[in-house]
Write a protein that holds these residues in place. Structure first.
Motif, PDB file in Angstrom:
ATOM      1  N   LYS A 121       0.840  -1.204   0.000  1.00  0.00           N
ATOM      2  CA  LYS A 121       0.000   0.000   0.000  1.00  0.00           C
ATOM      3  C   LYS A 121       0.883   1.265   0.000  1.00  0.00           C
ATOM      4  N   GLU A 122       1.946   1.251   0.784  1.00  0.00           N
ATOM      5  CA  GLU A 122       2.870   2.392   0.819  1.00  0.00           C
ATOM      6  C   GLU A 122       3.619   2.531  -0.509  1.00  0.00           C
ATOM      7  N   TYR A 123       3.993   1.398  -1.106  1.00  0.00           N
ATOM      8  CA  TYR A 123       4.638   1.406  -2.433  1.00  0.00           C
ATOM      9  C   TYR A 123       3.704   2.057  -3.451  1.00  0.00           C
ATOM     10  N   GLU A 124       2.437   1.642  -3.444  1.00  0.00           N
ATOM     11  CA  GLU A 124       1.440   2.197  -4.372  1.00  0.00           C
ATOM     12  C   GLU A 124       1.238   3.699  -4.127  1.00  0.00           C
ATOM     13  N   ALA A 125       1.245   4.119  -2.860  1.00  0.00           N
ATOM     14  CA  ALA A 125       1.091   5.541  -2.531  1.00  0.00           C
ATOM     15  C   ALA A 125       2.269   6.341  -3.077  1.00  0.00           C
ATOM     16  N   MET A 126       3.473   5.799  -2.945  1.00  0.00           N
ATOM     17  CA  MET A 126       4.661   6.478  -3.468  1.00  0.00           C
ATOM     18  C   MET A 126       4.606   6.544  -4.984  1.00  0.00           C
ATOM     19  N   LEU A 127       4.175   5.454  -5.606  1.00  0.00           N
ATOM     20  CA  LEU A 127       4.056   5.419  -7.066  1.00  0.00           C
ATOM     21  C   LEU A 127       3.061   6.469  -7.548  1.00  0.00           C
ATOM     22  N   LYS A 128       1.994   6.670  -6.793  1.00  0.00           N
ATOM     23  CA  LYS A 128       1.002   7.693  -7.135  1.00  0.00           C
ATOM     24  C   LYS A 128       1.615   9.095  -7.003  1.00  0.00           C
ATOM     25  N   ILE A 129       2.362   9.341  -5.924  1.00  0.00           N
ATOM     26  CA  ILE A 129       3.033  10.637  -5.740  1.00  0.00           C
ATOM     27  C   ILE A 129       3.980  10.904  -6.911  1.00  0.00           C
ATOM     28  N   GLN A 130       4.656   9.851  -7.384  1.00  0.00           N
ATOM     29  CA  GLN A 130       5.605   9.979  -8.489  1.00  0.00           C
ATOM     30  C   GLN A 130       4.914   9.938  -9.852  1.00  0.00           C
ATOM     31  N   LYS A 131       3.599   9.861  -9.857  1.00  0.00           N
ATOM     32  CA  LYS A 131       2.802   9.823 -11.092  1.00  0.00           C
ATOM     33  C   LYS A 131       3.185   8.659 -12.003  1.00  0.00           C
ATOM     34  N   GLY A 132       3.585   7.544 -11.373  1.00  0.00           N
ATOM     35  CA  GLY A 132       3.860   6.325 -12.124  1.00  0.00           C
ATOM     36  C   GLY A 132       5.160   6.325 -12.904  1.00  0.00           C
ATOM     37  N   VAL A 133       6.067   7.234 -12.581  1.00  0.00           N
ATOM     38  CA  VAL A 133       7.340   7.302 -13.298  1.00  0.00           C
ATOM     39  C   VAL A 133       8.513   7.320 -12.319  1.00  0.00           C
ATOM     40  N   SER A 177       8.947  -1.262 -18.420  1.00  0.00           N
ATOM     41  CA  SER A 177       8.104  -2.108 -19.267  1.00  0.00           C
ATOM     42  C   SER A 177       6.988  -2.801 -18.480  1.00  0.00           C
ATOM     43  N   LYS A 178       7.248  -3.143 -17.236  1.00  0.00           N
ATOM     44  CA  LYS A 178       6.236  -3.830 -16.431  1.00  0.00           C
ATOM     45  C   LYS A 178       5.741  -2.955 -15.287  1.00  0.00           C
ATOM     46  N   ASN A 179       6.045  -1.660 -15.348  1.00  0.00           N
ATOM     47  CA  ASN A 179       5.679  -0.715 -14.287  1.00  0.00           C
ATOM     48  C   ASN A 179       6.185  -1.195 -12.928  1.00  0.00           C
ATOM     49  N   HIS A 180       7.382  -1.772 -12.953  1.00  0.00           N
ATOM     50  CA  HIS A 180       8.014  -2.247 -11.713  1.00  0.00           C
ATOM     51  C   HIS A 180       9.233  -1.374 -11.438  1.00  0.00           C
ATOM     52  N   PHE A 181       9.207  -0.702 -10.312  1.00  0.00           N
ATOM     53  CA  PHE A 181      10.298   0.186  -9.941  1.00  0.00           C
ATOM     54  C   PHE A 181      11.034  -0.365  -8.733  1.00  0.00           C
ATOM     55  N   ALA A 182      12.325  -0.067  -8.660  1.00  0.00           N
ATOM     56  CA  ALA A 182      13.129  -0.453  -7.511  1.00  0.00           C
ATOM     57  C   ALA A 182      12.851   0.501  -6.361  1.00  0.00           C
ATOM     58  N   THR A 194      21.621   3.688   6.268  1.00  0.00           N
ATOM     59  CA  THR A 194      20.544   3.770   7.268  1.00  0.00           C
ATOM     60  C   THR A 194      19.394   2.807   6.997  1.00  0.00           C
ATOM     61  N   GLY A 195      19.245   2.365   5.739  1.00  0.00           N
ATOM     62  CA  GLY A 195      18.131   1.511   5.358  1.00  0.00           C
ATOM     63  C   GLY A 195      16.872   2.280   4.991  1.00  0.00           C
ATOM     64  N   GLU A 196      16.889   3.619   5.137  1.00  0.00           N
ATOM     65  CA  GLU A 196      15.700   4.431   4.865  1.00  0.00           C
ATOM     66  C   GLU A 196      15.350   4.431   3.377  1.00  0.00           C
ATOM     67  N   PRO A 197      14.100   4.079   3.024  1.00  0.00           N
ATOM     68  CA  PRO A 197      13.657   4.171   1.631  1.00  0.00           C
ATOM     69  C   PRO A 197      13.623   5.632   1.181  1.00  0.00           C
ATOM     70  N   ARG A 198      14.051   5.881  -0.082  1.00  0.00           N
ATOM     71  CA  ARG A 198      14.080   7.252  -0.596  1.00  0.00           C
ATOM     72  C   ARG A 198      13.026   7.490  -1.666  1.00  0.00           C
ATOM     73  N   GLY A 199      12.793   6.526  -2.506  1.00  0.00           N
ATOM     74  CA  GLY A 199      11.834   6.700  -3.589  1.00  0.00           C
ATOM     75  C   GLY A 199      11.871   5.502  -4.512  1.00  0.00           C
ATOM     76  N   LEU A 200      11.147   5.610  -5.622  1.00  0.00           N
ATOM     77  CA  LEU A 200      11.069   4.534  -6.601  1.00  0.00           C
ATOM     78  C   LEU A 200      11.812   4.954  -7.854  1.00  0.00           C
ATOM     79  N   LEU A 201      12.698   4.073  -8.316  1.00  0.00           N
ATOM     80  CA  LEU A 201      13.530   4.380  -9.472  1.00  0.00           C
ATOM     81  C   LEU A 201      13.466   3.259 -10.496  1.00  0.00           C
ATOM     82  N   CYS A 202      13.691   3.627 -11.758  1.00  0.00           N
ATOM     83  CA  CYS A 202      13.846   2.611 -12.800  1.00  0.00           C
ATOM     84  C   CYS A 202      15.200   1.928 -12.570  1.00  0.00           C
ATOM     85  N   ALA A 203      15.413   0.813 -13.210  1.00  0.00           N
ATOM     86  CA  ALA A 203      16.644   0.045 -13.015  1.00  0.00           C
ATOM     87  C   ALA A 203      17.878   0.858 -13.380  1.00  0.00           C
ATOM     88  N   THR A 204      17.813   1.615 -14.474  1.00  0.00           N
ATOM     89  CA  THR A 204      18.970   2.393 -14.912  1.00  0.00           C
ATOM     90  C   THR A 204      19.361   3.437 -13.874  1.00  0.00           C
TER      91      THR A 204
END
Length: 109
Positions: free
Chosen positions: A11-23, A32-37, A44-54
């Protein structure tokens, strides 16, 4: 997987993806599969955001060093070779105008 590895729920992943407008946060590209790292601070282990593989791999290659990225940006904006070569029209050497592919070897049979 998300929760065990990054402490993030789906749910938190989906919320972040929405904030990032799916990019991807950095390049604004999709995947290609709308899968972000889930990018995270390795110290620290703190999540920062969602990124493409590159973009995620690029951060890793730069060892998450913000100063290195700033130097790289300055390098791209003001290449040091300009001090030697000056301003010129380099378009004939661009990748678009010069494929730089090696010539095919002819079969000697």
């Amino acid at each position: 997987h998300l929760r065990d590895t990054y402490g993030v729920t789906y749910k938190e992943y989906e919320a972040m993806l929405k904030i990032q407008k799916g990019v991807c946060w950095i390049c604004h590209g999709g995947t290609s599969k709308n899968h972000f790292a889930v990018d995270h601070d390795h110290k620290t282990g703190e999540p920062r955001g969602l990124l493409c593989a590159t973009c995620n791999k690029t951060l890793g290659k730069f060892r998450d060093d913000a100063d290195r990225f700033r130097r790289a940006a300055r390098y791209l904006d003001n290449p040091p070779f300009r001090k030697v070569l000056g301003e010129r029209d380099w378009s004939k050497y661009s990748d678009e105008n010069n494929s730089r592919k090696p010539a095919r070897r002819r079969n000697s049979r």
